[in-house]
Design a protein around this motif. Structure first.
Motif, mmCIF file in Angstrom:
data_model
loop_
_atom_site.group_PDB
_atom_site.id
_atom_site.type_symbol
_atom_site.label_atom_id
_atom_site.label_comp_id
_atom_site.label_asym_id
_atom_site.label_seq_id
_atom_site.Cartn_x
_atom_site.Cartn_y
_atom_site.Cartn_z
ATOM 1 N N VAL A 1 0.823 -1.206 0.000
ATOM 2 C CA VAL A 1 0.000 0.000 0.000
ATOM 3 C C VAL A 1 0.860 1.261 0.000
ATOM 4 C CG1 VAL A 1 -0.196 0.287 2.505
ATOM 5 C CG2 VAL A 1 -2.108 0.952 1.030
ATOM 6 N N ARG A 2 2.132 1.091 0.309
ATOM 7 C CA ARG A 2 3.053 2.227 0.328
ATOM 8 C C ARG A 2 4.396 1.795 -0.214
ATOM 9 N NH1 ARG A 2 6.817 3.749 4.035
ATOM 10 N NH2 ARG A 2 6.059 2.328 5.649
ATOM 11 N N GLY A 3 4.962 2.605 -1.092
ATOM 12 C CA GLY A 3 6.281 2.296 -1.631
ATOM 13 C C GLY A 3 7.378 2.932 -0.798
ATOM 14 N N PHE A 4 8.622 2.724 -1.211
ATOM 15 C CA PHE A 4 9.753 3.363 -0.542
ATOM 16 C C PHE A 4 10.825 3.643 -1.573
ATOM 17 C CE2 PHE A 4 10.233 -1.227 -0.128
ATOM 18 C CZ PHE A 4 11.508 -1.443 -0.593
ATOM 19 N N SER A 5 11.746 4.531 -1.227
ATOM 20 C CA SER A 5 12.773 4.960 -2.175
ATOM 21 C C SER A 5 14.129 5.018 -1.483
ATOM 22 C CB SER A 5 12.415 6.331 -2.769
ATOM 23 O OG SER A 5 12.311 7.295 -1.739
ATOM 24 N N TRP A 6 15.154 5.262 -2.265
ATOM 25 C CA TRP A 6 16.517 5.371 -1.763
ATOM 26 C C TRP A 6 17.017 6.796 -1.983
ATOM 27 C CZ3 TRP A 6 14.452 1.378 -4.403
ATOM 28 C CH2 TRP A 6 14.622 0.086 -3.896
#
Length: 282
Positions: free
Chosen positions: A78-83
């Protein structure tokens, strides 16, 4: 940590790798009664509390009362993440042997959990950031996104991963709310706050040889046959073959796939006693 919250400490003397579960390996944070103060669990709360899922590219909002109807296998995080260079945590993707797929993690602690679950969790599927829980506490609407929903052969397991020193006051109501949701629908719930001594290092060593391996030299069958006569130190087992250096990798492979076992409560080395999966030494 509040005075009413504790870490699980019921450690036995042996953690036999061939039959342990993840619960035998982890240290759990146990929310205390004060952590759930003000939580709205009055009549009708299962309709007031909702979960939001990502299904076929769209949002699906489902009350807790109807949660079992969600097709979990078709959902996405439901939620992404990044670097980015200055972030204080290490995200990434982990390939699990049990699923054959990549699964997201947002910290090294979450990666440790994925690897432990892959080894000992009877895993069928893992969904990271599975849903957004909207609940009410102290007269306010709040949200919490658990870290993982693990589908195992025994059922579903909702998991938050939070090292003990990072558990904040603001986190605790969300943990209690997630636990209440899990209890209501018959899921297991855990807050993974750490690991028993030596467990993480042992799983890292075993995981290095989890991949499929060639059996041209019959090293694995040779070691299984040797152990049929009884348990012995790891170093003696590999030296009982014609190619000890290669046998080490194959012995770790046997340990990962639970054909043989070792006590994970002790450091893994040449002196570690190994035995066939059903023959744990006392």
């Amino acid at each position: 940590m509040s005075a009413s919250s504790t870490l699980g400490t019921g450690f036995g003397s042996v953690v036999w790798s061939a039959s342990c579960t993840v619960d035998d390996l982890l240290v759990a944070y146990e929310p205390g009664p004060a952590d759930g103060a003000g939580l709205d669990v009055g009549p009708g709360w299962k309709r007031r509390w909702t979960t939001t899922w990502c299904l076929d590219g769209a949002e699906l909002v489902c009350p807790v009362a109807e949660l079992e109807g969600v097709p979990v296998g078709r959902t996405r995080p439901v939620r992404g993440f990044s670097w980015h260079p200055r972030q204080g945590h290490r995200p990434g993707l982990e390939l699990l042997v049990s699923t054959g797929r990549l699964h997201g993690f947002e910290s090294l602690e979450e990666r440790r959990f994925l690897r432990a679950a892959d080894f000992a969790g009877s895993v069928r599927d893992v969904l990271s950031q599975p849903f957004r829980l909207r609940y009410r506490a102290a007269g306010r609407s709040r949200t919490h996104i658990p870290d993982y929903l693990v589908v195992t052969r025994g059922g579903r397991w909702l998991v938050d991963v939070r090292p003990l020193h990072l558990v904040k006051d603001v986190d605790r109501p969300g943990f209690v709310a997630a636990a209440e949701l899990a209890r209501t629908v018959g899921w297991q719930y855990s807050v993974v706050a750490g690991w028993r001594p030596h467990v993480s290092g042992a799983i890292e060593a075993l995981r290095a040889e989890a991949r499929p391996m060639s059996h041209l030299l019959d090293l694995q069958e040779r070691m299984v046959a040797v152990l049929a006569d009884g348990a012995m130190p790891f170093g003696d087992l590999v030296r009982a073959t014609s190619f000890p250096v290669m046998a080490r990798a194959h012995a770790l492979h046997l340990l990962w796939h639970r054909r043989i076992g070792v006590d994970l409560a002790e450091p893994l080395g040449d002196g570690s006693v190994v035995a066939l999966a059903g023959g744990a030494p006392r």
